[in-house]
Motif scaffolding. Structure first.
Motif, short mmCIF file in Angstrom:
data_model
loop_
_atom_site.label_atom_id
_atom_site.label_comp_id
_atom_site.label_asym_id
_atom_site.label_seq_id
_atom_site.Cartn_x
_atom_site.Cartn_y
_atom_site.Cartn_z
N MET A 21 -12.56 -23.88 6.63
CA MET A 21 -13.64 -23.60 7.58
C MET A 21 -14.91 -23.12 6.87
N ALA A 22 -14.75 -22.50 5.72
CA ALA A 22 -15.90 -21.96 4.99
C ALA A 22 -16.72 -23.04 4.28
N ARG A 23 -16.15 -24.24 4.16
CA ARG A 23 -16.84 -25.30 3.44
C ARG A 23 -17.92 -25.95 4.30
N GLN A 24 -19.16 -25.86 3.83
CA GLN A 24 -20.28 -26.45 4.57
C GLN A 24 -20.29 -27.98 4.45
N ASP A 25 -19.63 -28.51 3.43
CA ASP A 25 -19.69 -29.94 3.15
C ASP A 25 -18.61 -30.75 3.88
N LEU A 26 -17.84 -30.10 4.76
CA LEU A 26 -16.78 -30.82 5.47
C LEU A 26 -17.17 -31.10 6.92
N SER A 27 -16.75 -32.25 7.41
CA SER A 27 -17.03 -32.63 8.80
C SER A 27 -16.15 -31.82 9.75
N VAL A 28 -16.47 -31.92 11.04
CA VAL A 28 -15.66 -31.27 12.06
C VAL A 28 -14.22 -31.80 11.99
N VAL A 57 -9.97 -31.27 0.74
CA VAL A 57 -8.97 -30.53 1.52
C VAL A 57 -7.66 -30.46 0.74
N TYR A 58 -7.28 -31.57 0.10
CA TYR A 58 -6.05 -31.61 -0.70
C TYR A 58 -6.12 -30.61 -1.86
N GLU A 59 -7.25 -30.58 -2.55
CA GLU A 59 -7.40 -29.66 -3.68
C GLU A 59 -7.37 -28.20 -3.23
N LEU A 60 -7.99 -27.90 -2.09
CA LEU A 60 -7.92 -26.54 -1.54
C LEU A 60 -6.46 -26.18 -1.24
N ALA A 61 -5.74 -27.13 -0.67
CA ALA A 61 -4.33 -26.89 -0.33
C ALA A 61 -3.49 -26.67 -1.59
N GLN A 62 -3.75 -27.48 -2.62
CA GLN A 62 -3.01 -27.32 -3.87
C GLN A 62 -3.23 -25.92 -4.45
N ALA A 63 -4.47 -25.45 -4.39
CA ALA A 63 -4.79 -24.12 -4.91
C ALA A 63 -4.13 -23.03 -4.07
N ALA A 64 -3.95 -23.29 -2.77
CA ALA A 64 -3.39 -22.29 -1.86
C ALA A 64 -1.87 -22.26 -1.88
N ALA A 65 -1.26 -23.36 -2.33
CA ALA A 65 0.20 -23.45 -2.32
C ALA A 65 0.80 -22.41 -3.26
N PRO A 66 1.71 -21.58 -2.75
CA PRO A 66 2.30 -20.55 -3.60
C PRO A 66 3.12 -21.18 -4.73
N ASN A 67 2.91 -20.67 -5.93
CA ASN A 67 3.65 -21.16 -7.10
C ASN A 67 3.56 -22.67 -7.30
#
Length: 80
Positions: A21-28, A57-67
């Protein structure tokens, strides 16, 4: 597939959603993707506008994935 109920899964989902949600460069569309975390594994579902959004979005998720437990990227690009 439903959300994991552990505190860690809920926390991971909430943290990732906040980052998206914080990303200004992403569409609705990209901001409304489904984020499902079960046993530390994140699944992404839904439409995004471009391949670039899909990767962001995929890269954000990869960074958020625990371990680095992994991310299932089921996002669909709706504009070619």
């Amino acid at each position: 597939l439903d959300h994991g109920s552990s505190a860690a899964d809920v926390e991971t989902t909430a943290r990732l959603r906040k980052q998206i949600m914080a990303r200004q460069d992403l569409s609705v569309s990209a901001k409304n993707v489904k984020v499902i975390t079960v046993d530390g594994k994140i699944t992404l579902r839904g439409p995004v506008e471009t391949e670039q959004e899909r990767m962001v979005v995929y890269e954000l998720a990869q960074a958020a994935a625990p371990n680095g437990l992994g991310v299932r990227n089921q996002l669909e690009v709706i504009r070619r």
